[in-house]
Design an enzyme around this catalytic site. Structure first.
Site, mmCIF file in Angstrom:
data_model
loop_
_atom_site.group_PDB
_atom_site.id
_atom_site.type_symbol
_atom_site.label_atom_id
_atom_site.label_comp_id
_atom_site.label_asym_id
_atom_site.label_seq_id
_atom_site.Cartn_x
_atom_site.Cartn_y
_atom_site.Cartn_z
ATOM 1 C CD GLU A 106 -3.250 -8.801 6.006
ATOM 2 O OE1 GLU A 106 -4.463 -8.773 5.758
ATOM 3 O OE2 GLU A 106 -2.492 -7.817 5.874
ATOM 4 C CG ASP A 107 -5.410 -11.912 8.612
ATOM 5 O OD1 ASP A 107 -5.926 -10.787 8.716
ATOM 6 O OD2 ASP A 107 -5.685 -12.695 7.690
ATOM 7 C CE LYS A 167 -3.145 -7.119 2.792
ATOM 8 N NZ LYS A 167 -4.358 -6.669 3.465
ATOM 9 N N GLY A 174 -10.252 -3.178 19.404
ATOM 10 C CA GLY A 174 -9.097 -3.981 19.023
ATOM 11 C C GLY A 174 -8.164 -3.225 18.104
ATOM 12 C CE1 TYR A 226 24.504 -18.879 -7.789
ATOM 13 C CE2 TYR A 226 25.380 -20.745 -9.024
ATOM 14 C CZ TYR A 226 25.007 -20.160 -7.820
ATOM 15 O OH TYR A 226 25.139 -20.864 -6.663
#
Length: 463
Positions: free
Chosen positions: A210-211, A168, A270, A113
């Site tokens: 996704e989806d 996922k 689809g 850092y």
């Protein structure tokens, strides 16, 4: 009653008398109620009794309650608590962030850092492409959804989609070594989704959509691919398509037919259906009829959207009309990404000899696989409780692993076809069988083979 499965695994905490037959009577009760006992653990024992955890698989929630009631009916036994093992693994989520560097001293802190990190920041400022080398970008994928088409559950929203996106991300890591993170958006406006993903893109080496429901998913993917310099991949479309081509490649080997010669009937126009169609055509298929709710898509259907217009112009070379039952007769292959009950036994019986049926709707396929098997030579589904599961996890971890390794800016059609052929190649000639046309998702050879194929094509090699 559905067959017992791990999806409905339960733990019954049972208190029972100190009777040498008590435990046996409890496990017998579970079995007689249709459950499958998978484990017994004694939690505690004391002079007047004992407590045991009985782990069992049920068929659904109602069946789990039936098992509980059966155990409660055993003399001297009482179910103190019933736990759903699927919910247990989701408590607190399925993911966490871990540091790759230790922070044990002041020197460690100054390098990781401030003040040392400032030099790295300025190096990237001076040469932005070094973000790939000096940050997590090189191995990080965003799993993006708006929650509009989650599994077979429909439009359930971003919060309810989180468990799927977490899962996922876990699959990305376990199978491809890719660090992925859920990005669930509180908007279903394609313009807003595109803007948000564009704004987030500097952090990531790839975007996995996704989806997201059709037709918005097509526009979102197209616009992001046009504007971003990292791969954008809608898994519901392309992952499904890749694994379907892999499975069909091997199914055709089983029946001794060639892709360019077979007649294919599809249901579902689809996102997944269109992607499957395109990859099959890229691989050499020439005779495909695709059906929606109104039957076969052909040039005579008026007033259709742009997606359907493309299908009218690029499918159904003989301009067949009518329902699925009308057009499937004589077909060599059926591929379904639609819904349950679309196909009948008579439909399958009307297909060509050595027919192939991929009934991939989940959780209920287009036809009962056992019925389809009476007439079809090869049957595949999207389910894990039947042979030949068409599962996207065979594709996306390796596809992104290869694309990230190659620093690819896009995932091309050639890469997708190469990925499909790589999956198919994992099944050797000795292993190939009507009930084994696609490797297991746990086959450790799959993801590396897919990654290598994608990386080779990205580098300009043959598919």
């Amino acid at each position: 009653m559905a067959a017992p499965s791990a999806s409905y695994a339960i733990i019954l905490r049972v208190r029972m008398d100190h009777d040498t037959t008590a435990l046996g009577r409890v496990t017998t009760a579970v079995g007689e109620a249709g459950g499958a006992v998978t484990g017994v653990d004694i939690v505690e024992s004391h002079p007047d009794g004992m407590t045991a955890d009985i782990t069992a698989n049920a068929g659904d929630v109602e069946h789990a309650n039936t098992i509980r009631d059966a155990v409660n009916a055993v003399d001297g036994a009482t179910v103190h608590k019933i736990s759903d093992r699927t919910f247990l693994i989701h408590l607190g989520g399925k993911m966490e962030i871990r540091s790759k560097v230790g922070l044990r001293t002041r020197d460690d802190l100054s390098r990781a850092y401030t003040p040392g990190v400032a030099r790295v920041c300025m190096a990237i400022h001076d040469k932005p492409e070094d973000a790939w080398r000096l940050t997590i970008k090189r191995n990080t994928v965003a799993v993006v959804t708006d929650g509009s088409a989650v599994l077979g559950l429909g439009n359930i929203g971003p919060e309810a989609a989180m468990p799927v996106m977490e899962g996922k991300a876990v699959l990305f890591k376990e199978f491809g070594g890719v660090d992925a993170w859920p990005v669930c958006l509180a908007t279903q406006d394609p313009d807003e989704i595109v803007k948000v993903v564009q704004a987030l893109a500097p952090t990531y080496g790839g975007i996995n959509l996704e989806d997201i429901a059709a037709p918005g998913c097509f526009e979102i993917e197209r616009r992001l691919r046009e504007t971003l310099d990292i791969p954008v991949f809608h898994d519901d479309q392309h992952g499904t398509a890749i694994v379907t081509l892999a499975a069909l490649t091997n199914a055709l080997r089983v029946v001794g037919k060639r892709l360019e010669d077979v007649r294919i009937t599809m249901t579902g126009a689809g996102a997944a259906g269109v992607a499957i169609l395109k990859i099959l055509q890229d691989a050499g298929a020439t005779n495909i009829v695709i059906c929606d709710r109104d039957g076969a898509i052909h040039r005579g259907v008026p007033e259709v959207d742009d997606s359907k217009k493309w299908l009218q112009s690029n499918t159904n070379p003989d301009q067949r009309t009518g329902s699925v039952s009308d057009v499937i007769a004589g077909s060599d292959v059926f591929i379904g990404v639609s819904g349950p009950g679309v196909l009948t036994e008579d439909d399958v019986a009307s297909m060509a000899d050595d027919a192939i049926v991929f009934a991939m709707a989940n959780p209920e396929p287009e036809i009962d696989p056992a019925i389809a098997s009476r007439h079809a030579r090869v049957v595949a589904t999207g389910r894990s409780d039947y042979p030949n599961q068409i599962n996207n996890v065979l594709a996306f971890p390796g596809v992104f692993r290869g694309a990230l390794n190659a620093k690819a800016r896009d995932i091309t059609e050639e890469m997708k076809v190469a990925a499909a052929h790589a999956i198919a190649s994992v099944v050797s000639a000795d292993e190939l069988h009507a009930n084994y046309i696609i490797p297991s998702v746990f086959n450790a050879e799959v993801a590396p083979a897919v990654a290598a194929a994608v990386e080779r094509v990205a580098a300009g090699g043959d598919s």
